[in-house]
Scaffold this motif. Structure first.
Motif, PDB file in Angstrom:
ATOM      1  N   ALA A   1      59.087 -96.023  21.519  1.00  0.00           N
ATOM      2  CA  ALA A   1      59.865 -97.246  21.299  1.00  0.00           C
ATOM      3  C   ALA A   1      58.994 -98.350  20.699  1.00  0.00           C
ATOM      4  N   ALA A   2      57.725 -98.447  21.156  1.00  0.00           N
ATOM      5  CA  ALA A   2      56.826 -99.470  20.619  1.00  0.00           C
ATOM      6  C   ALA A   2      56.561 -99.247  19.138  1.00  0.00           C
ATOM      7  N   VAL A   3      56.365 -97.968  18.748  1.00  0.00           N
ATOM      8  CA  VAL A   3      56.133 -97.671  17.328  1.00  0.00           C
ATOM      9  C   VAL A   3      57.359 -98.020  16.495  1.00  0.00           C
ATOM     10  N   ASN A   4      58.538 -97.656  16.989  1.00  0.00           N
ATOM     11  CA  ASN A   4      59.763 -98.000  16.262  1.00  0.00           C
ATOM     12  C   ASN A   4      59.963 -99.513  16.177  1.00  0.00           C
ATOM     13  N   ASN A   5      59.571-100.214  17.223  1.00  0.00           N
ATOM     14  CA  ASN A   5      59.679-101.681  17.191  1.00  0.00           C
ATOM     15  C   ASN A   5      58.821-102.274  16.082  1.00  0.00           C
ATOM     16  N   CYS A   6      57.650-101.681  15.840  1.00  0.00           N
ATOM     17  CA  CYS A   6      56.791-102.172  14.751  1.00  0.00           C
ATOM     18  C   CYS A   6      57.489-102.059  13.410  1.00  0.00           C
ATOM     19  N   ILE A   7      58.222-100.964  13.227  1.00  0.00           N
ATOM     20  CA  ILE A   7      58.961-100.805  11.962  1.00  0.00           C
ATOM     21  C   ILE A   7      60.024-101.891  11.831  1.00  0.00           C
ATOM     22  N   THR A   8      60.685-102.213  12.935  1.00  0.00           N
ATOM     23  CA  THR A   8      61.695-103.280  12.905  1.00  0.00           C
ATOM     24  C   THR A   8      61.057-104.635  12.620  1.00  0.00           C
ATOM     25  N   PHE A   9      59.872-104.866  13.181  1.00  0.00           N
ATOM     26  CA  PHE A   9      59.168-106.129  12.907  1.00  0.00           C
ATOM     27  C   PHE A   9      58.852-106.267  11.421  1.00  0.00           C
ATOM     28  N   ARG A  10      58.572-105.173  10.772  1.00  0.00           N
ATOM     29  CA  ARG A  10      58.267-105.238   9.337  1.00  0.00           C
ATOM     30  C   ARG A  10      59.464-105.759   8.556  1.00  0.00           C
TER      31      ARG A  10
END
Length: 709
Positions: free
Chosen positions: A506-515
């Motif tokens: 989930a943390a990795v996917n959140n980084c993509i959303t932050f981008r």
């Protein structure tokens, strides 16, 4: 003959010019005659020439005699006039002598005229007093009547009587001034007698300014009283003008002039406007600031409407009373807002003030852009409510307040996110099965809302907030990465989080959303004044996102490698080669983690389970092991080194040991070739063999007293 010669000689001596002229004439005649009679045929005409010249000489002599005669007659006339003038001068001289003698005889008689002059001056004063006797005796009564009229606010009647008494006083003073008695005892007596007039002036002025001070109320309730005050002011202005014009001619200025009541009128309405402003808006601090500004807006607009529809009709056009009140309210508002922005305002209060200054005051139909005020009020001439420097300071203050709020909110959101990582429940997943949390949505929504709110104030403030948002997002991503690192350290402790892998996903996917949030902010700043800085900040944020995302991916891979570690210890060993149990176990672990990694969004998922190059490594290693002709090992190893420059001699030695058929000579040749062909990895090369640990060889057990075989 001798007598004529002597006379001629005397004449020549007396008139040398005549002698010279005669010689010149004779010479000219001789020259002419010689030219005419040079030829013999001209002598026949000698008689004609003689006759013509004789006639010409007679004509010249005649004109000469006439001129001389006229000259002599003029000289005679002039001499006669000179004789007459001389006689007149002698007569005047005799008369002057007689006058001088007469004056000297009567000097003593003029000394008695000084007393007569004093009597004349006294007579003038008495005559003036007698002339104004009726008015003088009625002064106390008129003063009392005037005072009563002032108390009853019958301003025009009171002013009429006051002007009458001032006229009596000024006439008496002017008569004294003409008699040369200015600043004497008589003047002081007059001023003392009319002292009540000065007091009435003060009383009337007080009533006038009370009326003007309540002008906005009176024009609605009793406009006649306000009009009376204006008429009194205009009367006095005309009297001031007449007095000042006559002062330059008569050198006399009545006491108390000029009064300058019109100038005082504008000063009084300025003071009354400021006083009303202070009385209306005393306690404005705290959460009621928005209501306070709304009340300001309503009060100012109502006042200007009263001026436009009522007071304008009571004042002369040259007063320009509506624009005057607009300027006064603008000045008071400006000073009041300067006080407000100096307070310790919260973020919402600063925004309210900014919005009121930028949009409500100048351009709102409920404020200065109201249809009732257009076009009589020149809003452009009023200028800004606060200076540009003060506005920029207020905007900076707002941005700093937003920064503090955003930073605190992000920190709380991150703390809540970290707490969820240790919870008993699994993270949320979308309809595609990708794990995620609400953290990116919360942070993104908060940043977008602040940018959109700032956009309502103006582009400059929006650009400032975008810059702030990028800076805070970069700081947040760094804290997010630190939280992920701390989360990974918890893996080695006894209290391992229950859903460790799922929350890493989930943390990795959140980084993509932050981008994606960074991309939205970048779009908002493309045309702003800080676009260059925002571009650099976006690159920094991209780097921060990549670092956080790679750290999460690294922890995921480390978790898989940790589980594969027991199997790696058996890698390339005899037992590993003899059976498929270890291969099956390794594949099971990899398949399990593959199912986990499939919950990561693209393109990160491709970066975590990119297997093409690993497959090529396995194929190359298998070719080395399967090679039947051991003499070709050097060539095969050189190809392996060329493709994978991070392979070491320990790796090659283990591979040769696995074959089990490599002689000592061939091993030495291969290792020597490997040493000679070693090279630095090219730029961008991703190491493979550097991450593969070569197990230490197992040495045979030896007793201390026995040499090892």
């Amino acid at each position: 003959m001798s007598t004529e010669a002597g006379n001629h000689h005397k004449q020549d001596s007396a008139w040398p010019e005549l002698e010279k002229a005669e010689k010149l004439a004779r010479g000219a005649a001789l020259k002419w005659a010689s030219g005419i009679f040079y030829r013999p045929d001209q002598l026949e005409r000698l008689g004609q020439y003689r006759k013509r010249e004789t006639q010409r000489t007679s004509s010249v002599q005649s004109r000469l005699k006439s001129a001389v005669q006229s000259y002599l007659e003029g000289v005679g006339t002039g001499l006669g006039q000179l004789r007459t003038s001389l006689d007149d001068i002698r007569a005047v001289c005799r008369t002057m002598v007689e006058v001088r003698e007469e004056c000297q005889n009567k000097v003593n008689g003029f000394e008695s005229l000084g007393q007569l002059s004093g009597l004349v001056s006294d007579h003038v004063q008495l005559a003036t007093a007698v002339h104004n006797l009726h008015q003088v005796f009625s002064v106390p009564e008129v003063v009392a009547d005037t005072r009563q009229l002032i108390e009853e606010r019958r301003l025009l009647e009171a002013h009429t009587k006051l002007m009458e008494m001032e006229c009596w006083r000024d006439d008496i003073l002017y008569q004294l001034h003409r008699a040369g008695k200015q600043s004497t005892e008589g003047e002081q007596i007059v001023l003392s007698y009319f002292s009540g007039v000065g007091q009435l002036n003060e009383d009337l002025a007080k009533e006038l300014w009370d009326v003007v001070n309540c002008g906005l109320t009176l024009v609605k309730q009793d406009p006649a009283l306000f009009v009376s005050a204006i008429r009194v002011i205009e009367r006095e202005e005309k009297i001031d003008q007449v007095t000042m014009d006559s002062q330059s001619q008569h050198k006399f200025l009545p006491p108390g002039r000029p009064k300058n009541l019109r100038q005082m009128f504008f000063k009084v309405i300025e003071q009354s406007t400021a006083a009303q402003f202070r009385a209306r808006h005393t306690d404005t601090k705290g959460p009621g600031l928005a209501n306070h500004l709304a009340a300001l807006q309503n009060n100012v607009l109502n006042d200007l409407k009263v001026v436009k529809h009522l007071m304008v009709q009571c004042c002369p056009p040259h007063y320009n009373i509506l624009q005057t009140y607009a300027v006064l309210h603008h000045t008071c508002l400006s000073g009041h807002l300067q006080d407000i922005i100096s307070w310790d305002l919260e973020k919402g209060e600063i925004y309210t003030v900014l919005n009121w200054i930028r949009h409500v005051y100048h351009s709102s139909p409920e404020m200065m852009d109201h249809p009732d005020l257009f076009p009589d009020v020149d809003v452009a001439s009023l200028g800004p409510l606060i200076s540009q420097d003060a506005l920029e300071q207020l905007q900076n203050k707002y941005v700093n307040a937003v920064r503090v709020a955003v930073s605190d909110w992000m920190q709380k959101a991150l703390e809540a996110e970290v707490n969820d990582w240790y919870s008993e429940g699994e993270p949320e997943s979308d309809h595609e099965g990708y794990y995620h949390s609400s953290l990116p949505a919360i942070v993104t929504q908060m940043l977008e809302e602040n940018v959109q709110v700032a956009m309502m104030i103006g582009d400059h403030l929006k650009d400032q907030v975008v810059v702030m948002a990028l800076q805070e997002l970069e700081t947040f991503l760094c804290r997010f990465r630190e939280a992920v690192i701390s989360y990974g350290k918890e893996r080695s402790k006894d209290s391992q989080p229950k859903h460790y892998l799922l929350y890493l996903l989930a943390a990795v996917n959140n980084c993509i959303t932050f981008r994606r949030s960074v991309q939205w902010l970048q779009q908002q700043s493309d045309r702003g004044t800080h676009s260059d800085y925002c571009m650099k900040a976006s690159h920094s944020i991209d780097t921060a996102v990549d670092r956080a995302m790679k750290k999460g991916c690294r922890l995921l891979i480390d978790e898989m490698l940790l589980e594969l570690q027991p199997h790696f210890l058996q890698l390339l060993s005899g037992s590993w080669l003899s059976g498929s149990e270890f291969i099956d176990s390794t594949c099971t672990v990899v398949d399990t983690y593959y199912s986990y990694f499939s919950h990561i969004r693209e393109p990160t998922f491709q970066g975590v389970e990119e297997a093409g190059r690993l497959t090529n490594v396995i194929s190359s290693v298998s070719e080395l092991i399967k090679l039947k002709d051991s003499s070709m090992l050097s060539l095969e190893v050189s190809g392996l080194v060329a493709n994978y420059p991070d392979i070491s001699d320990e790796h090659v030695s283990v591979l040769l040991d696995i074959r089990g058929d490599v002689s000592k000579e061939i091993r030495g040749t291969v290792l020597e070739m490997l040493e000679q062909s070693s090279q630095m990895p090219p730029e961008g090369y991703q190491p493979i063999f550097s991450d593969i640990l070569v197990p230490a060889p197992v040495l045979p057990f030896c007793l201390p007293t026995v040499k090892c075989g």
